[in-house]
Design an enzyme around this catalytic site. Structure first.
Site, PDB file in Angstrom:
ATOM      1  N   ASP A  22     -20.517  34.237  34.351  1.00 15.03           N
ATOM      2  CA  ASP A  22     -21.415  34.769  33.322  1.00 15.03           C
ATOM      3  C   ASP A  22     -20.612  35.450  32.218  1.00 15.03           C
ATOM      4  O   ASP A  22     -19.522  35.961  32.459  1.00 15.03           O
ATOM      5  CB  ASP A  22     -22.393  35.766  33.978  1.00 15.03           C
ATOM      6  CG  ASP A  22     -23.603  36.040  33.101  1.00 15.03           C
ATOM      7  OD1 ASP A  22     -23.788  35.344  32.071  1.00 15.03           O
ATOM      8  OD2 ASP A  22     -24.370  36.959  33.429  1.00 15.03           O
ATOM      9  N   ASN A  24     -20.120  33.945  28.965  1.00 12.82           N
ATOM     10  CA  ASN A  24     -19.523  33.038  27.977  1.00 12.82           C
ATOM     11  C   ASN A  24     -20.046  33.313  26.568  1.00 12.82           C
ATOM     12  O   ASN A  24     -19.289  33.348  25.610  1.00 12.82           O
ATOM     13  CB  ASN A  24     -19.848  31.570  28.316  1.00 12.82           C
ATOM     14  CG  ASN A  24     -19.166  31.095  29.578  1.00 12.82           C
ATOM     15  OD1 ASN A  24     -18.344  31.810  30.139  1.00 12.82           O
ATOM     16  ND2 ASN A  24     -19.505  29.893  30.023  1.00 12.82           N
ATOM     17  N   GLY A  25     -21.367  33.495  26.470  1.00 15.76           N
ATOM     18  CA  GLY A  25     -21.988  33.714  25.157  1.00 15.76           C
ATOM     19  C   GLY A  25     -21.512  35.021  24.529  1.00 15.76           C
ATOM     20  O   GLY A  25     -21.150  35.067  23.349  1.00 15.76           O
ATOM     21  N   HIS A  39     -18.317  28.618  26.287  1.00 15.93           N
ATOM     22  CA  HIS A  39     -18.354  27.649  27.393  1.00 15.93           C
ATOM     23  C   HIS A  39     -17.054  26.838  27.436  1.00 15.93           C
ATOM     24  O   HIS A  39     -16.507  26.599  28.508  1.00 15.93           O
ATOM     25  CB  HIS A  39     -19.550  26.700  27.246  1.00 15.93           C
ATOM     26  CG  HIS A  39     -20.882  27.408  27.247  1.00 15.93           C
ATOM     27  ND1 HIS A  39     -21.181  28.402  28.135  1.00 15.93           N
ATOM     28  CD2 HIS A  39     -21.983  27.264  26.456  1.00 15.93           C
ATOM     29  CE1 HIS A  39     -22.413  28.852  27.905  1.00 15.93           C
ATOM     30  NE2 HIS A  39     -22.914  28.180  26.883  1.00 15.93           N
ATOM     31  N   SER A  67     -28.056  26.447  35.703  1.00  9.80           N
ATOM     32  CA  SER A  67     -29.209  26.737  36.562  1.00  9.80           C
ATOM     33  C   SER A  67     -30.436  25.959  36.108  1.00  9.80           C
ATOM     34  O   SER A  67     -30.485  25.466  34.973  1.00  9.80           O
ATOM     35  CB  SER A  67     -29.520  28.239  36.529  1.00  9.80           C
ATOM     36  OG  SER A  67     -30.091  28.578  35.283  1.00  9.80           O
ATOM     37  N   LEU A 133      -9.537  21.600  49.174  1.00  8.22           N
ATOM     38  CA  LEU A 133     -10.663  22.390  48.662  1.00  8.22           C
ATOM     39  C   LEU A 133     -11.858  21.491  48.309  1.00  8.22           C
ATOM     40  O   LEU A 133     -11.681  20.427  47.731  1.00  8.22           O
ATOM     41  CB  LEU A 133     -10.199  23.127  47.394  1.00  8.22           C
ATOM     42  CG  LEU A 133     -11.280  23.869  46.605  1.00  8.22           C
ATOM     43  CD1 LEU A 133     -11.729  25.122  47.352  1.00  8.22           C
ATOM     44  CD2 LEU A 133     -10.768  24.248  45.220  1.00  8.22           C
ATOM     45  N   ARG A 190     -19.813  37.889  40.732  1.00  7.48           N
ATOM     46  CA  ARG A 190     -20.502  37.688  39.451  1.00  7.48           C
ATOM     47  C   ARG A 190     -19.710  38.404  38.364  1.00  7.48           C
ATOM     48  O   ARG A 190     -19.367  39.583  38.509  1.00  7.48           O
ATOM     49  CB  ARG A 190     -21.936  38.208  39.470  1.00  7.48           C
ATOM     50  CG  ARG A 190     -22.614  37.921  38.125  1.00  7.48           C
ATOM     51  CD  ARG A 190     -24.092  38.184  38.096  1.00  7.48           C
ATOM     52  NE  ARG A 190     -24.651  37.643  36.859  1.00  7.48           N
ATOM     53  CZ  ARG A 190     -25.867  37.136  36.730  1.00  7.48           C
ATOM     54  NH1 ARG A 190     -26.672  37.098  37.771  1.00  7.48           N
ATOM     55  NH2 ARG A 190     -26.290  36.665  35.580  1.00  7.48           N
ATOM     56  N   GLU A 209     -20.667  39.219  51.150  1.00  8.59           N
ATOM     57  CA  GLU A 209     -20.220  40.405  50.411  1.00  8.59           C
ATOM     58  C   GLU A 209     -20.342  40.109  48.916  1.00  8.59           C
ATOM     59  O   GLU A 209     -19.920  39.048  48.454  1.00  8.59           O
ATOM     60  CB  GLU A 209     -18.745  40.726  50.750  1.00  8.59           C
ATOM     61  CG  GLU A 209     -18.515  41.088  52.201  1.00  8.59           C
ATOM     62  CD  GLU A 209     -19.209  42.394  52.614  1.00  8.59           C
ATOM     63  OE1 GLU A 209     -19.377  43.281  51.759  1.00  8.59           O
ATOM     64  OE2 GLU A 209     -19.582  42.512  53.794  1.00  8.59           O
TER      65      GLU A 209
HETATM   66  C1  FPP Z   1     -22.962  31.701  31.621  1.00  6.54           C
HETATM   67  O1  FPP Z   1     -22.632  32.373  30.429  1.00  6.54           O
HETATM   68  C2  FPP Z   1     -22.344  30.363  31.685  1.00  6.54           C
HETATM   69  C3  FPP Z   1     -23.025  29.187  31.763  1.00  6.54           C
HETATM   70  C4  FPP Z   1     -24.489  29.110  31.795  1.00  6.54           C
HETATM   71  C5  FPP Z   1     -22.323  27.878  31.774  1.00  6.54           C
HETATM   72  C6  FPP Z   1     -21.047  27.811  32.566  1.00  6.54           C
HETATM   73  C7  FPP Z   1     -20.288  26.628  32.116  1.00  6.54           C
HETATM   74  C8  FPP Z   1     -18.940  26.544  31.984  1.00  6.54           C
HETATM   75  C9  FPP Z   1     -18.009  27.631  32.358  1.00  6.54           C
HETATM   76  C10 FPP Z   1     -18.317  25.331  31.404  1.00  6.54           C
HETATM   77  C11 FPP Z   1     -18.412  24.053  32.161  1.00  6.54           C
HETATM   78  C12 FPP Z   1     -18.231  24.156  33.614  1.00  6.54           C
HETATM   79  C13 FPP Z   1     -17.568  23.278  34.405  1.00  6.54           C
HETATM   80  C14 FPP Z   1     -17.759  23.400  35.870  1.00  6.54           C
HETATM   81  C15 FPP Z   1     -16.691  22.220  33.903  1.00  6.54           C
HETATM   82  P1  FPP Z   1     -23.813  32.714  29.429  1.00  6.54           P
HETATM   83  O2  FPP Z   1     -23.913  31.594  28.458  1.00  6.54           O
HETATM   84  O3  FPP Z   1     -25.047  33.044  30.180  1.00  6.54           O
HETATM   85  O4  FPP Z   1     -23.214  33.999  28.728  1.00  6.54           O
HETATM   86  P2  FPP Z   1     -24.017  35.262  28.155  1.00  6.54           P
HETATM   87  O5  FPP Z   1     -24.728  35.897  29.324  1.00  6.54           O
HETATM   88  O6  FPP Z   1     -22.917  36.119  27.625  1.00  6.54           O
HETATM   89  O7  FPP Z   1     -24.940  34.756  27.096  1.00  6.54           O
END
Ligand code: FPP
Length: 248
Positions: A22, A24-25, A39, A67, A133, A190, A209
């Site tokens: 979590d 990325n944004g 992302h 999700s 793995l 997380r 855990e």
């Molecule tokens: C959550 O951050 C992240 C996601 C919903 C997407 C995760 C995807 C990747 C890391 C890239 C592709 C993955 C693979 C397995 C190749 P968010 O967008 O909810 O961030 P925020 O809460 O800051 O808005």
């Protein structure tokens, strides 16, 4: 001062680690960029944790990549994520194969665009005999979807007289879940300072855990994983028993 890696007890490595990636944004915003930039950079973190997990001899690494609820994001973000997924899988399949990593998915793949689903299937096929793995991508996944699906299948089997109420045990239920034949995670991480489970592996984390870190996913590196494992190893897992019972 020793590094977190040096502090890891190699005899007590978790078999299964699950991660809610979590932030990325927020990371992209902090960098003055679009969400997809977050992302894209999150892929580097995926690569890092996969490599670290394989090196440590962890058997299962489950990543919450998309999700069921993420389908409600703006279409351009969903499309960009699907595109990123296909490109990453294509680019990384040879590395996964070389490193004995098996790719698996959990989730409602029928909702994925055809091309994404096909590429995933190809990678799953190409890595299916690998014994190191297992990298499990949760895609179009949510726990409530998984449980609903499991109950539908159980009722169908009951209608077909393959299952009766007395047969239903915890083991039988676990076998109807997307994670069948996987051990439950010992550790769930997380990132990004959010303290929620967000519909992830609700059945499977009964005794897991939980570890929360402020680090945003695109900044998560091997050392952050090692830190989480060291923290996990410092805990006493009692499974409902007393401290005296588990330490004897
Ligand atoms: C959550 O951050 C992240 C996601 C919903 C997407 C995760 C995807 C990747 C890391 C890239 C592709 C993955 C693979 C397995 C190749 P968010 O967008 O909810 O961030 P925020 O809460 O800051 O808005």
């Amino acid at each position: 001062m020793s590094t977190y890696k040096e502090q890891i007890d190699k005899q007590r490595i978790p078999q299964h680690i699950a991660i809610i990636m979590d932030g990325n944004g927020r990371w992209a915003k902090k960098m003055g960029n679009q969400r997809i930039f977050g992302h894209q950079n999150g892929v580097t973190s995926v690569r890092e944790v996969t490599e670290a997990a394989a090196e440590l001899g962890i058997k299962f690494l489950t990543l919450y990549a998309f999700s069921t609820e993420n389908w409600n994001r703006p279409a351009d973000e969903v499309n960009a994520l699907m595109d990123l997924l296909v490109k990453t899988i294509e680019a990384e399949t040879p590395t996964l194969a070389k490193n004995n990593v098996r790719l698996l998915t959990i989730g409602d793949i029928t909702r994925m665009p055809n091309q994404t689903a096909q590429r995933l299937q190809q990678c799953i096929e190409q890595t299916k005999h690998n014994t190191g793995l297992s990298l499990v991508l949760a895609l179009s996944y949510s726990s409530r979807w998984e449980m609903t699906n499991a109950i539908q299948n159980m009722v169908q089997d009951a209608v077909n007289q393959k299952l009766s109420p007395n047969d239903i045990s915890e083991e039988v239920i676990a076998n109807y879940l997307a994670t069948k034949s996987m051990p439950d995670p010992e550790l769930l991480i997380r990132t990004s300072g959010e303290y929620r489970i967000s519909n992830f592996l609700l059945w499977q984390i009964a005794y897991t855990e939980l570890y929360f870190t402020e680090v945003l996913w695109p900044e998560f590196r091997k050392e952050d994983l090692y830190q989480a494992i060291v923290n996990y190893q410092s805990r006493e897992r009692r499974f409902g028993k007393t401290s005296e019972q588990v330490t004897q």
